[in-house]
Design a protein around this motif. Structure first.
Motif, PDB file in Angstrom:
ATOM      1  N   HIS A 101       0.827  -1.209   0.000  1.00 21.96           N
ATOM      2  CA  HIS A 101       0.000   0.000   0.000  1.00 21.96           C
ATOM      3  C   HIS A 101       0.864   1.263   0.000  1.00 21.96           C
ATOM      4  N   MET A 102       0.320   2.308  -0.573  1.00 24.01           N
ATOM      5  CA  MET A 102       1.030   3.583  -0.674  1.00 24.01           C
ATOM      6  C   MET A 102       1.565   4.035   0.687  1.00 24.01           C
ATOM      7  N   ALA A 103       2.864   4.321   0.724  1.00 19.74           N
ATOM      8  CA  ALA A 103       3.572   4.797   1.916  1.00 19.74           C
ATOM      9  C   ALA A 103       3.677   3.747   3.021  1.00 19.74           C
ATOM     10  N   GLN A 104       3.208   2.515   2.764  1.00 16.86           N
ATOM     11  CA  GLN A 104       3.328   1.436   3.745  1.00 16.86           C
ATOM     12  C   GLN A 104       4.171   0.284   3.203  1.00 16.86           C
ATOM     13  N   TRP A 105       4.939   0.547   2.157  1.00 17.25           N
ATOM     14  CA  TRP A 105       5.703  -0.515   1.508  1.00 17.25           C
ATOM     15  C   TRP A 105       6.583  -1.218   2.529  1.00 17.25           C
ATOM     16  N   SER A 106       6.598  -2.548   2.442  1.00 15.42           N
ATOM     17  CA  SER A 106       7.324  -3.298   3.458  1.00 15.42           C
ATOM     18  C   SER A 106       7.777  -4.641   2.904  1.00 15.42           C
ATOM     19  N   PHE A 107       8.817  -5.180   3.520  1.00 19.77           N
ATOM     20  CA  PHE A 107       9.227  -6.559   3.286  1.00 19.77           C
ATOM     21  C   PHE A 107       8.926  -7.316   4.568  1.00 19.77           C
ATOM     22  N   SER A 108       8.046  -8.295   4.495  1.00 17.03           N
ATOM     23  CA  SER A 108       7.571  -8.964   5.692  1.00 17.03           C
ATOM     24  C   SER A 108       8.560 -10.020   6.167  1.00 17.03           C
ATOM     25  N   LEU A 109       9.007  -9.882   7.400  1.00 17.22           N
ATOM     26  CA  LEU A 109       9.849 -10.905   8.010  1.00 17.22           C
ATOM     27  C   LEU A 109       9.009 -12.045   8.584  1.00 17.22           C
ATOM     28  N   ARG A 110       7.695 -11.875   8.590  1.00 18.10           N
ATOM     29  CA  ARG A 110       6.793 -12.934   9.052  1.00 18.10           C
ATOM     30  C   ARG A 110       6.365 -13.842   7.914  1.00 18.10           C
ATOM     31  N   ARG A 111       6.446 -13.336   6.688  1.00 18.31           N
ATOM     32  CA  ARG A 111       5.999 -14.112   5.519  1.00 18.31           C
ATOM     33  C   ARG A 111       7.147 -14.147   4.512  1.00 18.31           C
ATOM     34  N   LEU A 112       8.099 -15.018   4.760  1.00  9.77           N
ATOM     35  CA  LEU A 112       9.300 -15.055   3.926  1.00  9.77           C
ATOM     36  C   LEU A 112       9.064 -15.750   2.587  1.00  9.77           C
ATOM     37  N   ASN A 113       8.108 -16.666   2.531  1.00  4.64           N
ATOM     38  CA  ASN A 113       7.735 -17.353   1.288  1.00  4.64           C
ATOM     39  C   ASN A 113       8.919 -18.045   0.619  1.00  4.64           C
ATOM     40  N   LEU A 114       9.787 -18.641   1.432  1.00  3.31           N
ATOM     41  CA  LEU A 114      10.933 -19.353   0.867  1.00  3.31           C
ATOM     42  C   LEU A 114      10.507 -20.586   0.080  1.00  3.31           C
ATOM     43  N   GLN A 115       9.315 -21.119   0.377  1.00  6.57           N
ATOM     44  CA  GLN A 115       8.825 -22.275  -0.371  1.00  6.57           C
ATOM     45  C   GLN A 115       8.616 -21.931  -1.843  1.00  6.57           C
ATOM     46  N   VAL A 116       8.331 -20.667  -2.130  1.00  5.72           N
ATOM     47  CA  VAL A 116       8.166 -20.251  -3.528  1.00  5.72           C
ATOM     48  C   VAL A 116       9.501 -20.307  -4.258  1.00  5.72           C
ATOM     49  N   LEU A 117      10.582 -19.978  -3.564  1.00  5.49           N
ATOM     50  CA  LEU A 117      11.909 -20.079  -4.182  1.00  5.49           C
ATOM     51  C   LEU A 117      12.223 -21.513  -4.583  1.00  5.49           C
ATOM     52  N   GLU A 118      11.811 -22.465  -3.757  1.00  2.00           N
ATOM     53  CA  GLU A 118      12.035 -23.875  -4.081  1.00  2.00           C
ATOM     54  C   GLU A 118      11.308 -24.254  -5.372  1.00  2.00           C
ATOM     55  N   THR A 119      10.076 -23.796  -5.520  1.00  3.52           N
ATOM     56  CA  THR A 119       9.304 -24.085  -6.737  1.00  3.52           C
ATOM     57  C   THR A 119       9.926 -23.414  -7.953  1.00  3.52           C
ATOM     58  N   ILE A 120      10.349 -22.164  -7.801  1.00  2.00           N
ATOM     59  CA  ILE A 120      10.986 -21.445  -8.904  1.00  2.00           C
ATOM     60  C   ILE A 120      12.239 -22.181  -9.367  1.00  2.00           C
ATOM     61  N   ALA A 121      13.029 -22.655  -8.406  1.00  2.00           N
ATOM     62  CA  ALA A 121      14.253 -23.379  -8.754  1.00  2.00           C
ATOM     63  C   ALA A 121      13.939 -24.682  -9.476  1.00  2.00           C
TER      64      ALA A 121
END
Length: 470
Positions: A101-121
């Motif tokens: 969201h505008m002015a709330q941009w963030s990288f979530s340390l609670r939702r790392l989504n590393l499982q998506v990296l496994e699928t991409i690889a």
């Protein structure tokens, strides 16, 4: 000066039965009736049958995109799974639009989504499916949250490929000013992820190229044959729903943009798996019978619930999950903790003194109670650990995703060392020496990596932080 009078005057020689001002303007009763008609009209266009037909239409488009790119489909929850048939769904992701969201941009340390990296690889890319309402062309999760995520991952995984460190956003959706403001925060996002000290070595070995987002909407032209991307892994960000012009989410034909969004408010207990299991029946059911049909399907459904616990930490000596999973999957050498309004008679009978129950209300009320309830739980755990020598500590709640996760986080911080060993009872201090917010986030990352769908509420995490740092 002629005095004004609110009462209309007749023309000389004419009748006195002229319209009054009140006749020309809707009175309150008329306005209420008009609003009622509009409300009923809106409800009819947003009816459950219209929503389900719209979801199926969007799902057909999603299937076409998967065929065109020959990449696996990843559902961005909560609504992504509605648009993917179960046989096509590879896995789930958890990217929140609020992080974009505008002015709330963030990288979530609670939702790392590393499982998506496994699928991409594994598949040289993936397609992340999401949708949005209210006339937007794509959700913020796809236009900003995931582009931030791909860039942060590129910075950590490919530090030498500097051209992949520039965040990429869709120029038709994200303006130059907003893009510049996001760019200015990127270094901070990267540093915040580094504080978790994640072991990404196995992912580095599998990913051979940086990530790059590609946006697809129903207005996009799909490739005639699957494209190849030599210099990057494509992350296709697919908006499933067609954009409806105007302020409402529906078109004249009854099509509902983002029909699956906020399903708790309209689906009457119907879930995405249940919809796909009975889609033919549901799509052919008349509108006046749809709620009754859904109620019957929900009642007879066994539910798609996790039947196994998820183990955490380097030595796998903490486990989390649903109470149902604990009843079937916990071992007699475990200490079992449940968090719910009522204890489990099955677990009490099976584990006796090894079973601890934390009485908390559901929702935010229980999450607030957690702060004051943890002290007694930790005291009981110290006694048990000193006498029972558990092989594992199991924490469970109704969903396996919220309050129980908060309790597990507190246990990880107090009872588990950096290497994953279980501390002796006399070594557990409250608050523990050297504990701070960064270390709590590190332990939380153990949970998010092992169980990506764990989603403790902000109130739950605040209670745990207050207890641990108090």
């Amino acid at each position: 000066m002629t005095e004004r009078n609110s009462e209309a005057k007749p023309i000389s020689g004419g009748s006195t039965n002229y319209p009054q001002l009140s006749d020309l303007i809707f009175n309150q009763t008329s306005n209420n009736s008009f609003n009622k008609v509009l409300g009923e009209l809106k409800r009819s266009t947003l009816s459950i049958p219209n929503r389900l037909r719209s979801i199926k239409q969007d799902a057909n488009f999603v299937s076409d995109v998967a065929e065109a790119y020959q990449l696996p489909l990843v559902a961005n929850e909560r609504c992504g799974s509605w648009y993917i048939s179960p046989e096509q769904k590879k896995q789930s992701a958890y990217f929140k639009s609020t992080d974009g969201h505008m002015a709330q941009w963030s990288f979530s340390l609670r939702r790392l989504n590393l499982q998506v990296l496994e699928t991409i690889a594994e598949f040289d890319g993936c397609i992340v499916v999401d949708s949005t309402r209210r006339g937007k062309s794509m959700p913020d999760a796809l236009s900003k949250t995931i582009p931030i995520w791909t860039t942060v991952m590129n910075c950590l995984l490919f530090p030498d490929i500097t051209e992949s460190h520039e965040v990429t956003t869709p120029p038709t959706v994200v303006g130059a000013s907003e893009h510049a403001q996001i760019t200015a925060r990127m270094s901070g996002f990267v540093e915040s992820l580094k504080t978790l000290n994640l072991d990404l070595s196995s992912i580095r070995e599998k990913l051979t190229k940086p990530l790059r987002p590609i946006w697809v909407t129903p207005t996009s032209t799909l490739p005639a044959s699957p494209p190849e991307f030599a210099s990057f892994h494509p992350v296709v960000l697919l908006t499933a729903s067609s954009r409806v012009s105007g302020s409402e989410s529906t078109s004249e034909t009854g099509y509902v943009q983002g029909a699956a969004d906020d399903a708790e408010a309209w689906a009457q207990g119907l879930t995405a798996p249940l919809f796909w299991k009975h889609s033919e029946t549901l799509l052919s059911t008349p509108e006046d019978m749809i709620e009754q049909t859904i109620a019957a399907l929900v009642a007879q459904d066994d539910g798609i619930k996790g039947s196994q616990l998820t183990v955490l930490g380097p030595r796998k000596n903490i486990a989390i999950g649903t109470i149902e999973a604990a009843e079937t999957d916990a071992e007699t050498t475990d200490i079992v903790i449940t968090v719910a309004p009522k204890e489990s008679s099955i677990l009490r009978s099976k584990f006796r003194a090894r079973y601890l129950h934390l009485i908390l209300a559901d929702g935010k009320v229980g999450s607030r109670q957690l702060r004051h309830s943890l002290a007694n739980l930790i005291a009981s755990m110290k006694i048990l650990i000193s006498t029972a020598s558990p092989s594992r500590i199991v924490v469970a709640d109704a969903s396996g995703k919220d309050q129980g996760v908060g309790v597990a986080l507190a246990i990880l911080c107090l009872f588990i060392t950096e290497e994953g060993s279980l501390r002796r009872a006399e070594e557990v201090k409250e608050p523990p020496n050297g504990l701070n917010k960064e270390k709590i986030k590190q332990r939380l990352s153990w949970i998010s990596v092992a169980k990506p769908d764990a989603n403790p509420s902000r109130t739950t995490l605040q209670s745990v932080n207050a207890f641990l740092l108090g």
